[in-house]
Each structure stands twice: as C-alpha cells, then as structure tokens.
Design a protein around this motif. Structure first.
Motif, PDB file in Angstrom:
ATOM      1  N   VAL A  32       0.854  -1.179   0.000  1.00  0.00           N
ATOM      2  CA  VAL A  32       0.000   0.000   0.000  1.00  0.00           C
ATOM      3  C   VAL A  32       0.893   1.234   0.000  1.00  0.00           C
ATOM      4  CG1 VAL A  32      -1.839   1.262   1.178  1.00  0.00           C
ATOM      5  CG2 VAL A  32      -1.788  -1.248   1.273  1.00  0.00           C
ATOM      6  N   THR A  33       0.682   2.087  -0.984  1.00  0.00           N
ATOM      7  CA  THR A  33       1.496   3.288  -1.140  1.00  0.00           C
ATOM      8  C   THR A  33       0.586   4.509  -1.181  1.00  0.00           C
ATOM      9  OG1 THR A  33       3.081   2.004  -2.456  1.00  0.00           O
ATOM     10  CG2 THR A  33       3.269   4.408  -2.528  1.00  0.00           C
ATOM     11  N   ALA A  34       0.977   5.548  -0.451  1.00  0.00           N
ATOM     12  CA  ALA A  34       0.217   6.799  -0.443  1.00  0.00           C
ATOM     13  C   ALA A  34       0.962   7.849  -1.267  1.00  0.00           C
ATOM     14  CB  ALA A  34       0.026   7.284   0.988  1.00  0.00           C
ATOM     15  N   GLU A  88       5.441   4.614   1.368  1.00  0.00           N
ATOM     16  CA  GLU A  88       4.948   3.235   1.469  1.00  0.00           C
ATOM     17  C   GLU A  88       4.414   3.040   2.882  1.00  0.00           C
ATOM     18  OE1 GLU A  88       7.182  -0.903   1.556  1.00  0.00           O
ATOM     19  OE2 GLU A  88       7.127  -0.086  -0.490  1.00  0.00           O
ATOM     20  N   VAL A  89       3.125   2.710   3.000  1.00  0.00           N
ATOM     21  CA  VAL A  89       2.492   2.637   4.318  1.00  0.00           C
ATOM     22  C   VAL A  89       2.277   1.206   4.801  1.00  0.00           C
ATOM     23  CG1 VAL A  89       1.392   4.880   4.070  1.00  0.00           C
ATOM     24  CG2 VAL A  89       0.184   2.841   3.288  1.00  0.00           C
ATOM     25  N   PHE A  90       2.373   0.233   3.894  1.00  0.00           N
ATOM     26  CA  PHE A  90       2.205  -1.165   4.318  1.00  0.00           C
ATOM     27  C   PHE A  90       2.811  -2.082   3.267  1.00  0.00           C
ATOM     28  CE2 PHE A  90      -0.083  -5.220   4.361  1.00  0.00           C
ATOM     29  CZ  PHE A  90       0.069  -5.591   5.692  1.00  0.00           C
ATOM     30  N   VAL A 118      -1.183  11.530   3.961  1.00  0.00           N
ATOM     31  CA  VAL A 118      -2.429  11.684   3.191  1.00  0.00           C
ATOM     32  C   VAL A 118      -3.092  13.031   3.442  1.00  0.00           C
ATOM     33  CG1 VAL A 118      -2.860   9.212   3.021  1.00  0.00           C
ATOM     34  CG2 VAL A 118      -3.716  10.458   5.003  1.00  0.00           C
ATOM     35  N   LYS A 119      -2.340  14.008   3.943  1.00  0.00           N
ATOM     36  CA  LYS A 119      -2.951  15.321   4.139  1.00  0.00           C
ATOM     37  C   LYS A 119      -3.091  16.024   2.796  1.00  0.00           C
ATOM     38  CE  LYS A 119       1.380  17.772   5.177  1.00  0.00           C
ATOM     39  NZ  LYS A 119       2.102  18.577   6.190  1.00  0.00           N
ATOM     40  N   GLY A 120      -4.079  16.892   2.710  1.00  0.00           N
ATOM     41  CA  GLY A 120      -4.317  17.578   1.457  1.00  0.00           C
ATOM     42  C   GLY A 120      -4.912  16.653   0.405  1.00  0.00           C
TER      43      GLY A 120
END
Length: 346
Positions: A286-288, A301-303, A321-323
């Motif tokens: 999982v990538t933001a 990369e968050v997971f 994940v702001k904005g």
C-alpha cells in the motif's frame, strides 16, 4: 493412481506491471491461468509472483508448443516427467524459480501431481514440495477441449489490446507516463483529438486515459469515436498528474481477468485508514501519494505484508495523506487506486 476428480478450466489473467515506490519497475504480463475446481491454481500457492507458460507475449509457435506439451503431445521439458506450471514473470528463467509438476495420463484421465518449487535440473520434493496441493485428476475430454480451444483455428493465443491512448493538457506529464508504460510493456500514444484517428488504429487500444483538464465534451467526443469504430474501450479518468498513480489506474483498466478470480477486490481510503479486501493469502503493498500546494508529489509506502483472505484496515499516517492524497494497493496480480476521502466512505 487414485485421486478425486477436479474440474479443469482456463481464464485470462494479468500480472500487473507498475512503477514501484522505490523507483523500480514491474513488467506487465497477460497470460492464461489454470482454473482448478473453480479457483485459479496460482492462488493455492501462497503469495507467488509468477505467470503460466501460456503468456500472450510469446511467439505463437512457442505458445502452441506449450499447449501441446500440456496435452502430452511432446516430451517433458524437464527430467522426471516434470512440466513448468508457473515461472518468473520477468525472464522465465528456471534459475529464478518455477513451480513444476509431473503430468501424466491414466487411461483417458490426466493427472497433475508432485508439485514443487524448482530452481535446478531436478526437483527436491522433500525439501521444496508443495505438500497438500494435488494430486489433481482431470477428465480427459474436458482437459483436452479446454487446452485445444487455445490453438484452434488461428493456432495462436488471443492477443490482448495492450495499448493506451493518452489525452491531456500537460504534455510533459503525458510524455513521462507514456515512457513509464512502455518500460513495463504497455504501448502508449498521445493525442489531443481522437476523432481524426482511423478506426483500424482505434481498434488497437485497450484503454483511453483522460487528464483532469479534459472537459466532458471532449471526453464524450472521444468515446463516440471509439463507438463508431466498434471498439469497447476502458476509459480512465486520471486522478492526478502523478505517474505511478496513473500507471496503477491504467493497469486496473487493462486487467482482463474475471472479477471473481482476482486477489484484490476492493480498496477504500477514508478516515485515516485503507479498507482492503483480498480473496486469498497474498502480499499487499500500500502506497500513499499526495500533492502539496506547489503540486509536488510526495510518496510514502504505508504497508507491505501478507494478508489473509477477508477485509483488512490499514492505518494511514496522517502526514502521508494530508491535502489532496491518493492510495494505491497492489498484489502480484492486480492493483487498485483510490482518492483519500474526507469524512468517511460514502
């Protein structure tokens, strides 16, 4: 040899390519997967990034040779009567590792047995055998009919439309996107107006991707041009001018595998977490991505881990994940991309 009968079938499948968070690339591969008792056999092999020998991008003569081999009309390619069932999606080299099995006939039936992970000339069943998978006994007529259908008439596999038409206002972004797509094995062309493209050229595209600056009137004209050419094309509305994100959207649009035979089936990003559903044990990344006020891209990369079948909630770092932000979830076979919603899922 005694074994319960299993059903045998074939279905289109995809190994999703992409631009990875670490800057690397993963090649796109279309192939035909083996469906045993209604489920892709690949899903029974834990988290395996591999494709069958029945890949769409190999020459027709080699494709046909693989089919005839599985029908036992040719000698086994490996010692001890073993056949490659799944191999490396990047190079197909046995040294990278492959799933092999013995294929034999018992009367009119076909049996697949002794599955193993193999990296050399001989398989070590004790050390690398897939214990608990198989043997599978298939009815001969059904087995032969499924495989023979792949080479009937044209003696070649159906060719997927792995070209994408890119339409947008930011030429620099489109050029980078086209280069990334070509790197992973997907053809890409850029245009501002598809209405002047000959119908025979439009029939070569599997998807058309629109940038955010393209208005609904222009999009409707493009869709009409494809309709007049008799082409059913997947339309992708670009979420943001972020190349890895757009590649993920296009990969999803080009996925020809049946919905019921995909590992990754749902992604929702909201309220500080990503809600993900998978159908079999698999590695999920999982990538933001987010755009700051100057439209610079930030990636995190968050997971990255193995998930069991079912729904899972992955926390998202608020700073990632702001904005204006987006999340991409990827397995070896599929990919989903979604914007981060504010105020919870709809």
């Amino acid at each position: 040899m005694s074994a319960a009968y299993a059903t045998f079938g074939l279905a289109p499948a995809t190994r999703a390519g992409g631009v990875l968070a670490d800057g690397g690339y993963q090649v796109h591969r279309d192939f035909v997967d083996f469906i045993v008792d209604g489920r892709p056999l690949l899903f029974q092999l834990s988290d395996l990034d591999a494709v069958s020998p029945l890949a769409s991008d190999i020459p027709p003569a080699i494709f046909t040779a693989h089919v005839r081999s599985l029908l036992l009309q040719a000698r086994p390619p490996l010692p001890d009567g073993r056949f490659v069932i799944y191999g490396c999606p990047e190079c197909a080299d046995l040294a990278c590792g492959a799933v092999t099995a013995v294929i034999e006939q018992d009367g009119d039936d076909y049996i697949w047995r002794d599955f193993a992970w193999q990296t050399g000339e001989h398989a070590d069943l004790e050390l690398n055998g897939y214990h608990g998978i198989g043997p599978f006994r298939f009815h001969g007529p059904d087995y032969r009919a499924a495989l023979a259908a792949l080479i009937e008439d044209t003696e070649a596999p159906p060719a997927p439309r792995r070209r994408v038409l890119l339409i947008g206002a930011r030429v620099a972004v489109l050029a980078k996107l086209a280069a990334a797509l070509r790197t992973i094995g997907i053809g890409a062309d850029i245009t501002q107006d598809a209405r002047g493209v000959p119908a025979e050229e439009l029939r070569g595209y599997g998807a058309v991707a629109f940038g955010r600056a393209i208005g609904e009137g222009e999009r409707a004209a493009v869709r009409e041009a494809f309709a007049l050419a008799g082409v059913e094309v997947a339309c992708v509305d670009g979420l943001a001018p972020i190349v890895p994100l757009l590649v993920a959207q296009i990969e999803h649009a080009l996925d020809r595998s049946p919905l019921g035979q995909r590992r990754l089936t749902e992604l929702v990003a909201a309220d500080g977490e990503a809600d993900i559903e998978v159908t079999s044990p698999c590695r999920v990344q999982v990538t933001a991505y987010r755009l700051d006020r100057l439209y610079r891209t930030h990636t995190r990369e968050v997971f990255d881990g193995i998930l069991e079948p079912g729904r899972h909630r992955i926390p998202l770092d608020p700073r990632a994940v702001k904005g204006e932000a987006f999340v991409v979830a990827r397995t070896s076979g599929s990919v989903l991309a979604e914007p981060v919603r504010r105020g919870g899922p709809e």
